[in-house]
Design an enzyme around this catalytic site. Structure first.
Site, mmCIF file in Angstrom:
data_model
loop_
_atom_site.group_PDB
_atom_site.id
_atom_site.type_symbol
_atom_site.label_atom_id
_atom_site.label_comp_id
_atom_site.label_asym_id
_atom_site.label_seq_id
_atom_site.Cartn_x
_atom_site.Cartn_y
_atom_site.Cartn_z
ATOM 1 N N LYS A 115 0.846 -1.192 0.000
ATOM 2 C CA LYS A 115 0.000 0.000 0.000
ATOM 3 C C LYS A 115 0.884 1.247 0.000
ATOM 4 C CE LYS A 115 -2.401 3.260 2.647
ATOM 5 N NZ LYS A 115 -1.974 4.214 1.699
ATOM 6 N N GLY A 155 6.608 5.351 8.152
ATOM 7 C CA GLY A 155 5.726 6.513 8.203
ATOM 8 C C GLY A 155 5.887 7.224 9.531
ATOM 9 N N GLU A 207 9.531 1.796 10.812
ATOM 10 C CA GLU A 207 10.528 2.852 10.541
ATOM 11 C C GLU A 207 9.791 4.168 10.654
ATOM 12 O OE1 GLU A 207 13.635 2.273 10.119
ATOM 13 O OE2 GLU A 207 13.561 0.118 9.827
ATOM 14 N N CYS A 220 13.025 11.537 6.507
ATOM 15 C CA CYS A 220 13.088 11.190 7.926
ATOM 16 C C CYS A 220 14.488 11.414 8.483
ATOM 17 C CB CYS A 220 12.672 9.735 8.109
ATOM 18 S SG CYS A 220 13.593 8.620 7.048
ATOM 19 N N GLU A 270 8.712 16.507 15.365
ATOM 20 C CA GLU A 270 9.143 16.416 13.959
ATOM 21 C C GLU A 270 8.313 17.399 13.123
ATOM 22 O OE1 GLU A 270 8.025 12.950 11.635
ATOM 23 O OE2 GLU A 270 10.081 12.814 10.883
HETATM 24 P P1 NDP Z 1 1.960 8.505 7.701
HETATM 25 O O1 NDP Z 1 2.244 7.798 8.957
HETATM 26 O O2 NDP Z 1 0.859 9.484 7.676
HETATM 27 O O3 NDP Z 1 1.641 7.482 6.531
HETATM 28 C C1 NDP Z 1 2.513 6.436 6.176
HETATM 29 C C2 NDP Z 1 1.701 5.350 5.494
HETATM 30 O O4 NDP Z 1 0.775 4.812 6.431
HETATM 31 C C3 NDP Z 1 0.867 5.856 4.327
HETATM 32 O O5 NDP Z 1 0.786 4.876 3.331
HETATM 33 C C4 NDP Z 1 -0.469 6.087 4.993
HETATM 34 O O6 NDP Z 1 -1.540 6.084 4.096
HETATM 35 C C5 NDP Z 1 -0.541 4.890 5.907
HETATM 36 N N1 NDP Z 1 -1.478 5.050 7.016
HETATM 37 C C6 NDP Z 1 -1.984 6.195 7.531
HETATM 38 N N2 NDP Z 1 -2.834 5.912 8.559
HETATM 39 C C7 NDP Z 1 -2.852 4.566 8.683
HETATM 40 C C8 NDP Z 1 -3.518 3.651 9.556
HETATM 41 N N3 NDP Z 1 -4.324 4.075 10.517
HETATM 42 N N4 NDP Z 1 -3.285 2.341 9.402
HETATM 43 C C9 NDP Z 1 -2.441 1.893 8.454
HETATM 44 N N5 NDP Z 1 -1.805 2.687 7.581
HETATM 45 C C10 NDP Z 1 -1.985 4.014 7.704
HETATM 46 O O7 NDP Z 1 3.328 9.142 7.248
HETATM 47 P P2 NDP Z 1 3.578 10.114 6.037
HETATM 48 O O8 NDP Z 1 3.127 9.468 4.775
HETATM 49 O O9 NDP Z 1 3.042 11.446 6.427
HETATM 50 O O10 NDP Z 1 5.173 10.146 5.973
HETATM 51 C C11 NDP Z 1 5.941 11.013 6.728
HETATM 52 C C12 NDP Z 1 6.444 10.326 7.987
HETATM 53 O O11 NDP Z 1 7.179 9.167 7.643
HETATM 54 C C13 NDP Z 1 7.389 11.192 8.757
HETATM 55 O O12 NDP Z 1 7.093 11.095 10.125
HETATM 56 C C14 NDP Z 1 8.740 10.575 8.483
HETATM 57 O O13 NDP Z 1 9.711 10.806 9.466
HETATM 58 C C15 NDP Z 1 8.393 9.141 8.360
HETATM 59 N N6 NDP Z 1 9.416 8.431 7.610
HETATM 60 C C16 NDP Z 1 10.249 7.562 8.267
HETATM 61 C C17 NDP Z 1 11.283 6.938 7.590
HETATM 62 C C18 NDP Z 1 12.182 5.965 8.267
HETATM 63 O O14 NDP Z 1 12.854 5.202 7.567
HETATM 64 N N7 NDP Z 1 12.264 5.936 9.590
HETATM 65 C C19 NDP Z 1 11.516 7.199 6.171
HETATM 66 C C20 NDP Z 1 10.575 8.109 5.582
HETATM 67 C C21 NDP Z 1 9.568 8.701 6.295
HETATM 68 P P3 NDP Z 1 -2.071 7.493 3.527
HETATM 69 O O15 NDP Z 1 -0.942 8.155 2.868
HETATM 70 O O16 NDP Z 1 -3.094 7.033 2.610
HETATM 71 O O17 NDP Z 1 -2.576 8.243 4.722
#
Ligand code: NDP
Length: 485
Positions: free
Chosen positions: A177, A230, A252, A286, A388
């Site tokens: 996804k 995320g 992550e 991130c 963040e």
């Molecule tokens: P989100 O947590 O909002 O979303 C990440 C993914 O999770 C998306 O596909 C999102 O779908 C999905 N998602 C959202 N809500 C749910 C839920 N309740 N259950 C299951 N899946 C869900 O993160 P962002 O997309 O905003 O990305 C930014 C974040 O990611 C930052 O905090 C960043 O630091 C982190 N990140 C961490 C990395 C690492 O390696 N540690 C690398 C890159 C980013 P949808 O988009 O449809 O909401």
């Protein structure tokens, strides 16, 4: 609502590009213009059930296929993307708002290398053997069968493949996804799966909203392992639900990473490194260094030089090859980042440069742009320095000595990455050992060897990806024990 004239993205389930069961779509914006340009399937449980059924059916075929054959198919997929590199780079740029030059030099090439790297690494997975007086035991690493990956919007293809590739290479069928905000390159990848030779059902891409399809993945009883990248809040929710169902979960998550500049650092490389760590991808990585800690003795000189370079960033149309700072990914995210800049003011911070939304002329006049912003004068414990922000916003803080630098570096609930800049090897070793983060870069930032473990401490994650760690995550380890002969 999305209009009928836009390109419709499709789910990829059981080897076919299919519409969502509900027939519902939502609009996908180009953040550099704010205009909707495509439609995303609003998938739900029905789509997920179809994907899981297809994956379960394909699982024995993929699992029993020789590793070399799986690798060949993954290499073919990498080659097909490579042939369309420009198309993918342009699509990523439009979908995410990041500069085209970055898509060409980092996002798409790294997406391709992820596929190639794990295709090869998958062939090298081995077990262990143990001989004792009475027993001879060995271990097997076996795929789960069906696993899921959930990835974010900031490095769409790069992080999509970072999870997908080890899941496939270790013999699993995958439900992937991508983020609802940046679904395009994952969709494009799925259109090449058949030509690459994936048997139907091995790779399934289900688009939609996190709260709906993401949450459905998390609670699905037939998905025993989920790899998530995320935000920390989402990660916590997935962990809560998933762990109650005894799923294996890799997280992550976010970061609030320090860039630590000692007064013996090489000036030019430290300065340029700190700027790159601060603003690459509009600060939406991130690993970005959003808290810049500078030794008191060089603080003023460094601050002035840093602010000059921040102000010289070329913010503009992401499609323009000269642009170094593109658009912020969405209106909602732009509002969030602007909210933090206002918070920094309220907390007593001084905005040294930037601080405003930028309005472009021409094609991008309705797009979401923020000036690279540098703030000083804030204490380590204020919200601006603890939470963040994930945008082109950094703070500067002075420190007197190594102990103070380490205390500041470790003063947040996060622990993903740090970069330290010093010419003293001894100091680099000491500081690296005492900083609480999953990776510490010395005199560099964001250099990666894909074989190394990758992940965060504290609120930045659970588990490690990268190299064999990722392959291990996607497999169950079995011990076979027999009498010694
Ligand atoms: P989100 O947590 O909002 O979303 C990440 C993914 O999770 C998306 O596909 C999102 O779908 C999905 N998602 C959202 N809500 C749910 C839920 N309740 N259950 C299951 N899946 C869900 O993160 P962002 O997309 O905003 O990305 C930014 C974040 O990611 C930052 O905090 C960043 O630091 C982190 N990140 C961490 C990395 C690492 O390696 N540690 C690398 C890159 C980013 P949808 O988009 O449809 O909401």
């Amino acid at each position: 609502m999305a209009g009928a004239k836009h390109k419709k993205i499709m789910n990829f389930i059981g080897g076919e590009l299919v519409p969502p069961a509900s027939g519902d779509y939502f609009g996908n914006e180009d953040p550099s213009t704010g205009h909707i340009y495509s439609e995303v399937p609003d998938s739900d449980e029905k789509d997920l059930d179809a994907a899981v059924a297809a994956a379960e059916k394909a699982a024995p075929v993929w699992k029993n296929m020789p590793g070399e054959s799986r690798a060949e198919i993954m290499h073919k997929l990498a080659a097909l993307i490579e042939q369309r590199q420009d198309e993918f780079a342009r699509a990523e740029c439009i979908d995410n708002g990041k500069p085209l030059s970055l898509c060409k030099s980092v996002d798409i090439p790294r997406g391709i290398s992820n596929l190639r790297f794990f295709a090869d690494a998958g062939k090298d997975m081995t077990g262990e053997s143990f001989r004792a007086d009475k027993t001879f035991s060995y271990t097997l690493r076996q795929p789960f069968g069906v696993v899921a990956t959930i990835s974010p919007w900031n490095l769409p293809l790069l992080l999509f493949t970072w999870k997908l590739a080890p899941a496939l290479a270790s013999g699993n069928c995958v439900i992937a996804k991508p983020s609802e905000v940046t679904p395009m390159t994952a969709y494009m990848l799925s259109t090449l799966a058949e030509e690459a030779g994936f048997p139907p059902g091995v790779l399934n891409v289900v688009h939609g909203k996190g709260a709906r399809i993401g949450a459905a993945i998390t609670r699905h009883p037939k998905i025993p392992a989920i790899s998530f990248t995320g935000g920390t809040v989402t990660g916590r929710e997935i962990y809560g639900t998933g762990s109650r169902l005894l799923k294996k979960i890799s997280l992550e998550l976010g970061g609030k990473n320090p860039t630590v500049i000692f007064d013996d650092a090489k000036w030019d490389s430290a300065l340029k490194g700190a700027v790159a760590a601060a603003f690459t991808n509009q600060g939406q990585i991130c690993l970005c260094g959003s808290r810049i800690l500078v030794q008191q003795t060089i603080y003023t000189k460094f601050r002035d030089a840093f602010v000059k370079l921040a102000g010289a960033q070329k913010v503009g149309d992401p499609l323009d090859e000269a642009t170094t700072q593109g658009a912020i990914v969405s209106h909602a995210h732009m509002d969030k980042v602007m909210g933090y800049i206002n918070l920094a003011r309220e907390e007593g911070g001084e905005i040294l440069c930037g601080g405003k939304r930028l309005f472009m002329k021409g094609r991008c006049k309705t797009g979401y742009f923020i000036e690279p912003t540098v703030i000083e004068g804030l204490g380590a414990s204020c919200r601006t320095n603890q939470e963040e922000i994930f945008g082109p916003v950094v703070t500067l803080m002075p420190f007197r000595n190594e102990d103070e630098a380490i205390a500041l570096a470790n003063s947040t609930p996060y622990g993903l990455a740090a970069s330290i800049w010093t010419e003293s090897k001894e100091r680099a070793r000491n500081v690296a050992a005492r900083i609480d983060s999953g990776i510490v870069w010395v005199n560099c930032w964001n250099l990666r060897d894909l074989r190394t473990p990758f992940g965060g401490m504290k609120n930045s994650g659970v588990g490690r990806e990268g190299g064999f760690r990722a392959l291990e995550f996607f497999t169950e380890e079995k011990t076979v024990c027999q009498p010694a002969v």
